[in-house]
Enzyme design. Structure first.
Site, short mmCIF file in Angstrom:
data_model
loop_
_atom_site.label_atom_id
_atom_site.label_comp_id
_atom_site.label_asym_id
_atom_site.label_seq_id
_atom_site.Cartn_x
_atom_site.Cartn_y
_atom_site.Cartn_z
N GLY A 11 0.85 -1.32 -0.01
CA GLY A 11 -0.02 -0.17 -0.11
C GLY A 11 0.78 1.28 -0.20
O GLY A 11 0.56 2.42 0.70
N ALA A 12 1.95 1.38 -0.62
CA ALA A 12 2.98 2.31 -0.73
C ALA A 12 2.85 3.40 -1.94
O ALA A 12 3.86 4.18 -1.89
CB ALA A 12 4.39 1.58 -0.79
N ARG A 14 0.91 5.87 -1.78
CA ARG A 14 0.61 7.12 -1.17
C ARG A 14 0.32 6.89 0.23
O ARG A 14 0.51 5.90 0.64
CB ARG A 14 -1.14 7.57 -1.90
CG ARG A 14 -2.08 6.67 -1.57
CD ARG A 14 -3.38 7.03 -2.13
NE ARG A 14 -4.53 6.33 -1.95
CZ ARG A 14 -5.87 6.36 -2.14
NH1 ARG A 14 -6.00 7.27 -2.93
NH2 ARG A 14 -6.78 5.54 -1.77
N VAL A 62 -2.50 -7.95 -2.56
CA VAL A 62 -1.94 -8.84 -1.62
C VAL A 62 -3.00 -9.74 -0.90
O VAL A 62 -2.71 -10.69 -0.23
CB VAL A 62 -1.70 -7.67 -0.31
CG1 VAL A 62 -0.65 -6.69 -0.69
CG2 VAL A 62 -2.86 -6.92 0.37
N SER A 140 -4.76 0.02 14.13
CA SER A 140 -5.42 1.25 14.07
C SER A 140 -6.13 1.58 15.41
O SER A 140 -6.36 0.61 15.99
CB SER A 140 -6.47 1.67 13.01
OG SER A 140 -7.33 2.57 13.30
N TYR A 152 -13.53 -2.84 9.42
CA TYR A 152 -12.40 -2.46 9.65
C TYR A 152 -11.63 -2.49 11.03
O TYR A 152 -10.52 -2.77 11.23
CB TYR A 152 -12.45 -0.78 9.21
CG TYR A 152 -11.01 -0.27 9.19
CD1 TYR A 152 -10.03 -0.36 7.99
CD2 TYR A 152 -10.53 0.76 10.24
CE1 TYR A 152 -8.96 0.50 7.99
CE2 TYR A 152 -9.37 1.40 10.32
CZ TYR A 152 -8.67 1.28 9.23
OH TYR A 152 -7.31 1.94 9.31
N ALA A 155 -10.68 -6.20 11.49
CA ALA A 155 -9.62 -6.54 10.97
C ALA A 155 -8.33 -5.83 11.63
O ALA A 155 -7.16 -6.56 11.73
CB ALA A 155 -9.56 -5.82 9.54
N LYS A 156 -8.63 -4.62 12.27
CA LYS A 156 -7.27 -3.89 12.91
C LYS A 156 -7.06 -4.71 14.09
O LYS A 156 -5.87 -4.63 14.79
CB LYS A 156 -7.62 -2.46 12.90
CG LYS A 156 -7.44 -1.85 11.46
CD LYS A 156 -6.24 -2.16 10.80
CE LYS A 156 -6.13 -1.21 9.66
NZ LYS A 156 -4.77 -1.50 8.88
#
Length: 251
Positions: A11-12, A14, A62, A140, A152, A155-156
């Site tokens: 995810g590089a 941005r 991924v 997160s 989310y 997942a985190k």
């Protein structure tokens, strides 16, 4: 002088991922800049190269095992064995649970958790062979719960358990695993959240800053600085930790 380590940052293209890739390159790593499409990575790669660093653009989903294997293989062949991995790739599909579709759930868990699993499984081969490795996973503050983000948040939170287990399994091979849990970071992703809830982004940031003890929102470079330490030689006795980069304590 040749770079001492090879890193992959997912995810590089941005945001936080781009900032981490640039920082690791500044630290002396050759960096595999990975995102969904190779073309998306050109700005990050160009910035690293302009600063005198070494970088390679790599396209991969991924959440797809074959693409992950090919991507890691490309980095290993062209840059050397990757011994630093930053699992940053992520997407948002925010909604309240009664509106959330199965696809919204599956896509978010697939990119964040399945993606981190596949990338870690593929790169740990190189790390254990080298008897040295650093895995940094992006969690997160949403792992503690956040309205409209049941997918989310799950997942985190999962990323934290995943990290701790990696630390236990891989420690004897000289490999550490840690997680960074950012709070409000000013990125395109947080801008999209503001748009979703119908709030001006500057007002959104101002409101967030007012609730943060240091009275500002975070920048991608704040996260990159912590990733830099966790990926370093000096962090060899830090493993299985979750570090909140949020401008204040978290419950």
């Amino acid at each position: 002088m040749a770079p001492s380590r090879v890193a992959i940052v997912t995810g590089a293209a941005r945001g936080i991922g781009a900032a981490v890739a640039k920082r690791l390159a500044k630290d002396g790593c050759a960096v595999g800049v990975l995102d969904l499409a190779e073309d998306n990575c050109k700005d990050t790669v160009a910035a690293i190269q302009a600063a005198g660093g070494t970088a390679l653009a790599v396209g991969a989903d991924v959440s797809v095992a074959d693409q992950v294997a090919a991507a890691v293989g490309k980095v290993a062949e062209e840059l050397g064995a990757p011994t630093v991995l930053v699992n940053n790739a992520g997407i948002l599909r925010d909604n309240l649970i009664f509106k959330m579709s199965e696809d919204d759930w599956d896509l978010v868990l697939g990119v964040h958790l399945r993606g981190a699993f596949l990338m870690s499984r593929e790169t740990q081969k190189h790390m254990t062979e080298q008897k040295w490795g650093r895995i940094v996973n992006l969690s997160s503050t949403s792992a503690l719960g956040n309205r409209g983000q049941v997918n989310y948040s799950a997942a985190k939170a999962g990323m934290q358990g995943f990290t701790k287990t990696l630390a236990i399994e891989l420690g004897k091979f000289g490999v550490t695993a840690n997680a960074i849990a950012p709070g409000f970071i000013e990125t395109e992703m947080t801008a999209s959240t503001a748009a979703r809830v119908g709030v001006d982004f500057q007002q959104f940031k101002d409101g967030a800053a007012a609730a943060i003890p240091v009275r500002r929102v975070g920048q991608p470079e704040d996260v990159a600085a912590v990733a830099s330490f966790l990926a370093s030689e000096e962090a060899g006795f830090v493993s299985g930790q979750v570090i909140y980069v949020a401008g204040g304590p978290q419950d």
